[in-house]
Write a protein that holds these residues in place. Structure first.
Motif, mmCIF file in Angstrom:
data_model
loop_
_atom_site.group_PDB
_atom_site.id
_atom_site.type_symbol
_atom_site.label_atom_id
_atom_site.label_comp_id
_atom_site.label_asym_id
_atom_site.label_seq_id
_atom_site.Cartn_x
_atom_site.Cartn_y
_atom_site.Cartn_z
ATOM 1 N N LEU A 1 5.126 -8.484 9.535
ATOM 2 C CA LEU A 1 5.978 -7.392 9.289
ATOM 3 C C LEU A 1 5.143 -6.671 7.835
ATOM 4 C CD1 LEU A 1 9.671 -8.381 9.117
ATOM 5 C CD2 LEU A 1 8.287 -6.951 10.779
ATOM 6 N N LEU A 2 4.726 -7.572 6.859
ATOM 7 C CA LEU A 2 3.862 -6.948 5.551
ATOM 8 C C LEU A 2 2.780 -6.566 6.143
ATOM 9 C CD1 LEU A 2 3.458 -6.798 2.672
ATOM 10 C CD2 LEU A 2 2.270 -9.077 2.597
ATOM 11 N N GLY A 3 2.077 -6.853 7.150
ATOM 12 C CA GLY A 3 0.933 -6.198 7.775
ATOM 13 C C GLY A 3 1.171 -4.998 8.284
ATOM 14 N N ALA A 4 2.118 -4.892 9.216
ATOM 15 C CA ALA A 4 2.519 -3.738 9.875
ATOM 16 C C ALA A 4 2.909 -2.489 8.868
ATOM 17 C CB ALA A 4 3.689 -3.973 10.897
ATOM 18 N N ALA A 5 3.826 -2.948 7.857
ATOM 19 C CA ALA A 5 4.042 -2.290 6.545
ATOM 20 C C ALA A 5 2.767 -1.597 5.902
ATOM 21 C CB ALA A 5 4.904 -2.582 5.633
ATOM 22 N N LEU A 6 1.959 -2.340 5.373
ATOM 23 C CA LEU A 6 0.633 -1.862 4.960
ATOM 24 C C LEU A 6 -0.334 -0.942 5.871
ATOM 25 C CD1 LEU A 6 -0.357 -4.966 3.025
ATOM 26 C CD2 LEU A 6 0.566 -2.908 1.976
ATOM 27 N N THR A 7 -0.056 -1.559 7.187
ATOM 28 C CA THR A 7 -1.014 -0.503 8.086
ATOM 29 C C THR A 7 -0.504 0.699 8.221
ATOM 30 O OG1 THR A 7 -1.649 -2.521 9.253
ATOM 31 C CG2 THR A 7 -1.955 -0.480 10.740
#
Length: 74
Positions: free
Chosen positions: A51-57
């Motif tokens: 979820l963190l990676g998706a949010a940053l992307t």
């Protein structure tokens, strides 16, 4: 070249990052699903990082869109 044409070209080039966001999210989630199918017990531990990676992307995509709009209307 007219100024308006240069603005349109610049805005189009600035929003090319949105394509990279789509590719990045596809890779992110496909690798998560592949890893979760191989080791289901580790999936809940990795999900917050997903979820963190998706949010940053997505944030990079929104930033790219914002730069394109600033070039176009600024």
């Amino acid at each position: 070249m007219e100024v308006e044409a240069a603005k349109m070209i610049g805005a189009g080039l600035a929003t090319l990052g949105l394509g990279g966001v789509g590719i990045g999210l596809g890779n992110l989630f496909s690798n998560f699903v592949a890893g979760a199918l191989r080791n289901p017990s580790a999936a809940p531990k990795v999900f917050p990082n997903l979820l963190l990676g998706a949010a940053l992307t997505e944030a990079l995509g929104i930033f790219s869109l914002l730069i394109g709009l600033l070039v176009l209307f600024g």
